[in-house]
Design a protein around this motif. Structure first.
Motif, PDB file in Angstrom:
ATOM      1  N   TRP A   1      14.072 -35.927  18.237  1.00 44.93           N
ATOM      2  CA  TRP A   1      13.041 -35.264  19.047  1.00 44.93           C
ATOM      3  C   TRP A   1      12.923 -35.945  20.408  1.00 44.93           C
ATOM      4  N   LEU A   2      12.903 -37.269  20.418  1.00 47.38           N
ATOM      5  CA  LEU A   2      12.783 -38.003  21.671  1.00 47.38           C
ATOM      6  C   LEU A   2      14.014 -37.794  22.549  1.00 47.38           C
ATOM      7  N   ALA A   3      15.192 -37.844  21.940  1.00 44.74           N
ATOM      8  CA  ALA A   3      16.415 -37.604  22.704  1.00 44.74           C
ATOM      9  C   ALA A   3      16.409 -36.213  23.325  1.00 44.74           C
ATOM     10  N   ASP A   4      15.951 -35.220  22.579  1.00 47.28           N
ATOM     11  CA  ASP A   4      15.892 -33.854  23.100  1.00 47.28           C
ATOM     12  C   ASP A   4      14.909 -33.742  24.259  1.00 47.28           C
ATOM     13  N   ARG A   5      13.769 -34.434  24.153  1.00 44.96           N
ATOM     14  CA  ARG A   5      12.789 -34.377  25.242  1.00 44.96           C
ATOM     15  C   ARG A   5      13.343 -35.024  26.506  1.00 44.96           C
ATOM     16  N   LEU A   6      14.049 -36.121  26.356  1.00 46.89           N
ATOM     17  CA  LEU A   6      14.646 -36.773  27.529  1.00 46.89           C
ATOM     18  C   LEU A   6      15.736 -35.895  28.136  1.00 46.89           C
ATOM     19  N   ALA A   7      16.496 -35.207  27.282  1.00 50.27           N
ATOM     20  CA  ALA A   7      17.510 -34.285  27.792  1.00 50.27           C
ATOM     21  C   ALA A   7      16.852 -33.141  28.562  1.00 50.27           C
ATOM     22  N   SER A   8      15.740 -32.643  28.041  1.00 50.31           N
ATOM     23  CA  SER A   8      15.030 -31.561  28.729  1.00 50.31           C
ATOM     24  C   SER A   8      14.497 -32.015  30.085  1.00 50.31           C
ATOM     25  N   ALA A   9      14.153 -33.300  30.179  1.00 44.43           N
ATOM     26  CA  ALA A   9      13.639 -33.838  31.443  1.00 44.43           C
ATOM     27  C   ALA A   9      14.735 -34.030  32.472  1.00 44.43           C
ATOM     28  N   GLY A  10      16.002 -34.082  32.037  1.00 44.20           N
ATOM     29  CA  GLY A  10      17.094 -34.217  32.984  1.00 44.20           C
ATOM     30  C   GLY A  10      18.019 -35.387  32.742  1.00 44.20           C
ATOM     31  N   PHE A  11      17.865 -36.076  31.606  1.00 48.05           N
ATOM     32  CA  PHE A  11      18.699 -37.228  31.269  1.00 48.05           C
ATOM     33  C   PHE A  11      19.890 -36.801  30.414  1.00 48.05           C
ATOM     34  N   THR A  12      20.946 -37.574  30.495  1.00 45.99           N
ATOM     35  CA  THR A  12      22.015 -37.489  29.512  1.00 45.99           C
ATOM     36  C   THR A  12      21.587 -38.326  28.320  1.00 45.99           C
TER      37      THR A  12
ATOM     38  N   GLU B   1      20.308 -41.678  29.895  1.00 45.64           N
ATOM     39  CA  GLU B   1      20.692 -42.242  31.191  1.00 45.64           C
ATOM     40  C   GLU B   1      20.547 -41.208  32.297  1.00 45.64           C
ATOM     41  N   TRP B   2      20.088 -41.687  33.452  1.00 50.60           N
ATOM     42  CA  TRP B   2      20.122 -40.895  34.693  1.00 50.60           C
ATOM     43  C   TRP B   2      20.635 -41.825  35.771  1.00 50.60           C
ATOM     44  N   ARG B   3      21.793 -41.493  36.322  1.00 52.81           N
ATOM     45  CA  ARG B   3      22.451 -42.394  37.279  1.00 52.81           C
ATOM     46  C   ARG B   3      22.717 -41.704  38.607  1.00 52.81           C
ATOM     47  N   GLY B   4      21.868 -40.762  38.940  1.00 61.87           N
ATOM     48  CA  GLY B   4      22.059 -40.001  40.165  1.00 61.87           C
ATOM     49  C   GLY B   4      21.707 -40.725  41.438  1.00 61.87           C
ATOM     50  N   ALA B   5      21.097 -41.905  41.344  1.00 64.65           N
ATOM     51  CA  ALA B   5      20.745 -42.647  42.553  1.00 64.65           C
ATOM     52  C   ALA B   5      21.947 -43.324  43.185  1.00 64.65           C
ATOM     53  N   GLY B   6      23.049 -43.418  42.454  1.00 56.36           N
ATOM     54  CA  GLY B   6      24.266 -43.968  43.018  1.00 56.36           C
ATOM     55  C   GLY B   6      24.529 -45.403  42.614  1.00 56.36           C
ATOM     56  N   ALA B   7      25.769 -45.813  42.800  1.00 53.60           N
ATOM     57  CA  ALA B   7      26.189 -47.139  42.351  1.00 53.60           C
ATOM     58  C   ALA B   7      25.510 -48.263  43.108  1.00 53.60           C
ATOM     59  N   ASP B   8      25.078 -48.009  44.341  1.00 51.18           N
ATOM     60  CA  ASP B   8      24.452 -49.062  45.135  1.00 51.18           C
ATOM     61  C   ASP B   8      22.964 -49.216  44.849  1.00 51.18           C
ATOM     62  N   ALA B   9      22.381 -48.270  44.133  1.00 53.95           N
ATOM     63  CA  ALA B   9      20.950 -48.322  43.837  1.00 53.95           C
ATOM     64  C   ALA B   9      20.702 -49.211  42.618  1.00 53.95           C
TER      65      ALA B   9
ATOM     66  N   PRO C   1      14.211 -42.454  42.374  1.00 52.28           N
ATOM     67  CA  PRO C   1      14.551 -43.401  43.440  1.00 52.28           C
ATOM     68  C   PRO C   1      15.480 -44.517  42.996  1.00 52.28           C
ATOM     69  N   VAL C   2      15.639 -44.698  41.689  1.00 52.48           N
ATOM     70  CA  VAL C   2      16.548 -45.704  41.121  1.00 52.48           C
ATOM     71  C   VAL C   2      17.248 -45.089  39.922  1.00 52.48           C
ATOM     72  N   ASN C   3      18.331 -45.696  39.507  1.00 55.94           N
ATOM     73  CA  ASN C   3      18.960 -45.290  38.253  1.00 55.94           C
ATOM     74  C   ASN C   3      18.089 -45.773  37.091  1.00 55.94           C
ATOM     75  N   VAL C   4      18.056 -44.999  36.016  1.00 53.87           N
ATOM     76  CA  VAL C   4      17.180 -45.325  34.892  1.00 53.87           C
ATOM     77  C   VAL C   4      17.929 -45.141  33.577  1.00 53.87           C
ATOM     78  N   ILE C   5      17.765 -46.128  32.715  1.00 50.80           N
ATOM     79  CA  ILE C   5      18.225 -46.056  31.325  1.00 50.80           C
ATOM     80  C   ILE C   5      16.986 -46.104  30.438  1.00 50.80           C
ATOM     81  N   VAL C   6      16.897 -45.225  29.474  1.00 52.43           N
ATOM     82  CA  VAL C   6      15.838 -45.288  28.469  1.00 52.43           C
ATOM     83  C   VAL C   6      16.481 -45.649  27.141  1.00 52.43           C
ATOM     84  N   LEU C   7      16.010 -46.733  26.544  1.00 52.91           N
ATOM     85  CA  LEU C   7      16.526 -47.195  25.259  1.00 52.91           C
ATOM     86  C   LEU C   7      15.350 -47.297  24.297  1.00 52.91           C
ATOM     87  N   ALA C   8      15.401 -46.509  23.227  1.00 53.10           N
ATOM     88  CA  ALA C   8      14.331 -46.515  22.231  1.00 53.10           C
ATOM     89  C   ALA C   8      14.940 -46.776  20.863  1.00 53.10           C
ATOM     90  N   GLU C   9      14.469 -47.785  20.195  1.00 51.60           N
ATOM     91  CA  GLU C   9      15.001 -48.132  18.874  1.00 51.60           C
ATOM     92  C   GLU C   9      14.046 -47.688  17.766  1.00 51.60           C
TER      93      GLU C   9
END
Length: 492
Positions: free
Chosen positions: A74-85, A100-108, A172-180
Motif C-alpha cells: 500500500w505504501l509503495a503504491d502511494r509513493l508511486a502515485s505521488a511520482g516516485f519509482t 526514489e525520485w532523482r529528477g533533481a540531477g546528479a549534482d543536486a 528541489p533535491v533528490n529523495v529516497i524513501v526507505l520504509a522497513e
C-alpha cells in the motif's frame, strides 16, 4: 519508534533552554504554494492515513506476515502515485519499501527519508477505548495502533513530497524513501539491506520522524538516543516441577536462584554491577549536564504522573540525566512456577527473566551481551544452570549539531511551528540511526512530531492531528531549506 521512553499523559510543559543557533541561521516560512496544497488536501491525507492505520502490520506475530506485506505494498503504491519509482524488496523477514525520485540531477544533494510501517502488538485489547485498528479522532487526537509509531510520522513525509510534485512537478533535491517492516523487532535485516544497497542508497543526509517533541507546541530536534542490549536469562533446575513439601529444602529452587542472580545486577547506588559495564561510557560535557539541571523539569510532578511511590535510579544524576545520558539495566519480565488462582505447592523446574540494558556512547551491545553472560555464569548458584540468550540490540547514538541538514531542520520547524526548536535527548532506542551514519556516511536529522503521553507501545496510542498537519508543513519546507543551505548563502 522502537523502544522509546514512555511519558504519561498530560506531561508538564518543559522548555529546554539550550537551543542550537547557527551563526547565520536562515529565517523561513512555509512556502505558500505548498502550504495551500497541504491545507486543501488535509482531509484526503487523513483518509489515506486511516487506510494505512487499519492494516494490522504487527511484525512480531507470524500470523500478521500478510498484513505486513499488504501495508508495504500500500505504501509503495502511494509513493508511486505521488511520482516516485517504487518497489518492494524482500528480506528474510518483512519487505523493505524503496522509493526514489532523482529528477533533481546528479549534482543536486540527495535526502533519504526513513520510517517503518510495522507496529507493536495491540494487546491488551480490552484497555483500548476504541479498537486498535479502527482509527478514531477524539479531542484532536488520532487514536490507533501505529498512529504515532510510526505510520503517522512517516506518512506526513509522503504528503509533503506529494505536495511538491503536485504543485511544482519537481523536488528541489533528490529523495529516497526507505520504509522497513521490522523496526519493532530490532530491524534485524535492515543493516544487511543497507550494506547490500550501499551505493544505491548513497545520500547526503537522512531524515527520520519517529520521536517526540519535548512538549506541545515546542518543536524538537533529537540529538541523542540510547542503544539496547536485550537478553533472556533461563534458569534450569530439576527435570520437572516437584512437590515443594517432598523436595523443598533439598533441591535448589530455580525461581529463588534467578532472584539471587537478578539481585546482583545493581549495587546500592543504583549502578549496574557488571564488571566492565561502564568501561566504554563517554561522559557528557559538564556544560551540557549543567544546562540540563537548569531546565524547568518538575521531578515530583513526573513521579506523581507515573503513580510510583518514589523515583529511583543511579545516585548523583537528575531524572533527565538518567533518561538521556546514563545506561540502565531493567527487568522486563519474569516467569516461573504456578501463578494461577489459589495455591499450588510446586517447586518449579525453570525460571526465566527478560532483561534489557539501555546503552550510551560508546557502549557496544555485543560487548554488553558478553559481559552479562559472564556475570550470570559467575554468580549463578550451585544446583541450577543458567543460560543467557541475546534477543536483539542496537548501538547508541549522539549527533554533532550543525551543518546544512541541521540548519534546514531548525528553519523548517520554526517555519511550521512559529518558534525555534529545542534540542533534546531520548531515553529510548532507534537502532538504525547509527547504521545509517556508519554505512552511508551521512548525517541524520531526527525531527519528530509525537508528544509526551502519546502511549506508543501501549493501549490508546495517538498522534495529534495538529502535529500531523504541522509536521507535513515542516517536512515540505525542509526540502527547500536544505537545497538552499547546501547551495550556500546566495540562495539561503
Amino acid at each position: 519508534m522502537h523502544t522509546h521512553t514512555h511519558y504519561p499523559a498530560h506531561a508538564p510543559v518543559r522548555v529546554v533552554s539550550f537551543t542550537y543557533s547557527p551563526s547565520s541561521r536562515m529565517t523561513a516560512t512555509v512556502p505558500a504554494d505548498l502550504d495551500a496544497w497541504l491545507a486543501a488536501h488535509h482531509a484526503n491525507a487523513m483518509d489515506e492515513l486511516f487506510a494505512f492505520l487499519r492494516m494490522p502490520s504487527v511484525s512480531a506475530r507470524s500470523e500478521h506476515a500478510s498484513d505486513c506485506r499488504a501495508a508495504a505494498q500500500w505504501l509503495a503504491d502511494r509513493l508511486a502515485s505521488a511520482g516516485f519509482t517504487s518497489a518492494l524488496h524482500d528480506t528474510p523477514g518483512h519487505p523493505v519499501v524503496l522509493a526514489e525520485w532523482r529528477g533533481a540531477g546528479a549534482d543536486a544533494p540527495t535526502l533519504l527519508v526513513y520510517g517503518h510501517y510495522d507496529v507493536q502488538p495491540a494487546e491488551p485489547l480490552e484497555l483500548w477505548t476504541s479498537p486498535a485498528f479502527e482509527p478514531e479522532v477524539r479531542d484532536g487526537r488520532i487514536y490507533a495502533r501505529g498512529s504515532v509509531d510510526d505510520k503517522g510520522q512517516l506518512y506526513l513525509h509522503v504528503k509533503a513530497l506529494e505536495a511538491h510534485l503536485a504543485v511544482r512537478g519537481t523536488l528541489p533535491v533528490n529523495v529516497i524513501v526507505l520504509a522497513e517492516g521490522e523496526e519493532e523487532v530490532g530491524s534485524v535485516n535492515l543493516e544487511a539491506f543497507l550494506e547490500t544497497h550501499r551505493e544505491r542508497l548513497r545520500c547526503d543526509g537522512v531524515v527520520i520522524s519517529d520521536s517526540t517533541m519535548f512538549a506541545p507546541g515546542v518543536p524538537s530536534i533529537l540529538s541523542s538516543l540510547r542503544g539496547m542490549a536485550y537478553v533472556q536469562i533461563d534458569v534450569q533446575g530439576a527435570s520437572s516441577d516437584l512437590h515443594s513439601g517432598m523436595y523443598g529444602g533439598a533441591v535448589v529452587n530455580p525461581a529463588m536462584a534467578l532472584a539471587r542472580i537478578l539481585a546482583t545486577l545493581h549495587d546500592d547506588q543504583g549502578r549496574v554491577a557488571i564488571a566492565g559495564f561502564y568501561d566504554a561510557v563517554q561522559a557528557w560535557p559538564d556544560a551540557v549536564r549543567a544546562q540540563m539541571r537548569t531546565l524547568p523539569f518538575d521531578e515530583e510532578h513526573f513521579r506523581a504522573e507515573t503513580g510510583a511511590p518514589a523515583l529511583g535510579g543511579e545516585v548523583g544524576y537528575t531524572v533527565l540525566e538518567r533518561l538521556w545520558t546514563r545506561p540502565t539495566c531493567e527487568v522486563n519480565g519474569l516467569l516461573s512456577g504456578y501463578t494461577g488462582e489459589g495455591a499450588k505447592t510446586v517447586l518449579p523446574a525453570v525460571a526465566m527473566a527478560k532483561v534489557s540494558f539501555r546503552l550510551v556512547p560508546d557502549q557496544d551491545p555485543k560487548v554488553i551481551e558478553r559481559l552479562v553472560a559472564e556475570h550470570v555464569a559467575r554468580v549463578c548458584p550451585a544446583g541450577v544452570t543458567a543460560t543467557v540468550t541475546a534477543l536483539h540490540g542496537g548501538r547508541p547514538w549522539r549527533s554533532e549539531l550543525g551543518g546544512p541538514l541541521h540548519e534546514a531542520g531548525v528553519a523548517a520547524l520554526e517555519a511550521a511551528f512559529g518558534r525555534a526548536p529545542v534540542i533534546t535527548g531520548e531515553g529510548g532506542s532507534i537502532p538504525v540511526v547509527g547504521d545509517f551514519e556508519r554505512i552511508l556516511g551521512a548525517p541524520v536529522l531526527l525531527m519528530g512530531f509525537g508528544l509526551p503521553g502519546e502511549n506508543a507501545h501501549a493501549p490508546d496510542e495517538w498522534i495529534s492531528e495538529e502535529n500531523f498537519r504541522q509536521g507535513a508543513r515542516a517536512a515540505a519546507t525542509l526540502l527547500d531549506r536544505y537545497a538552499a543551505a547546501v547551495a550556500g548563502p546566495s540562495r539561503a
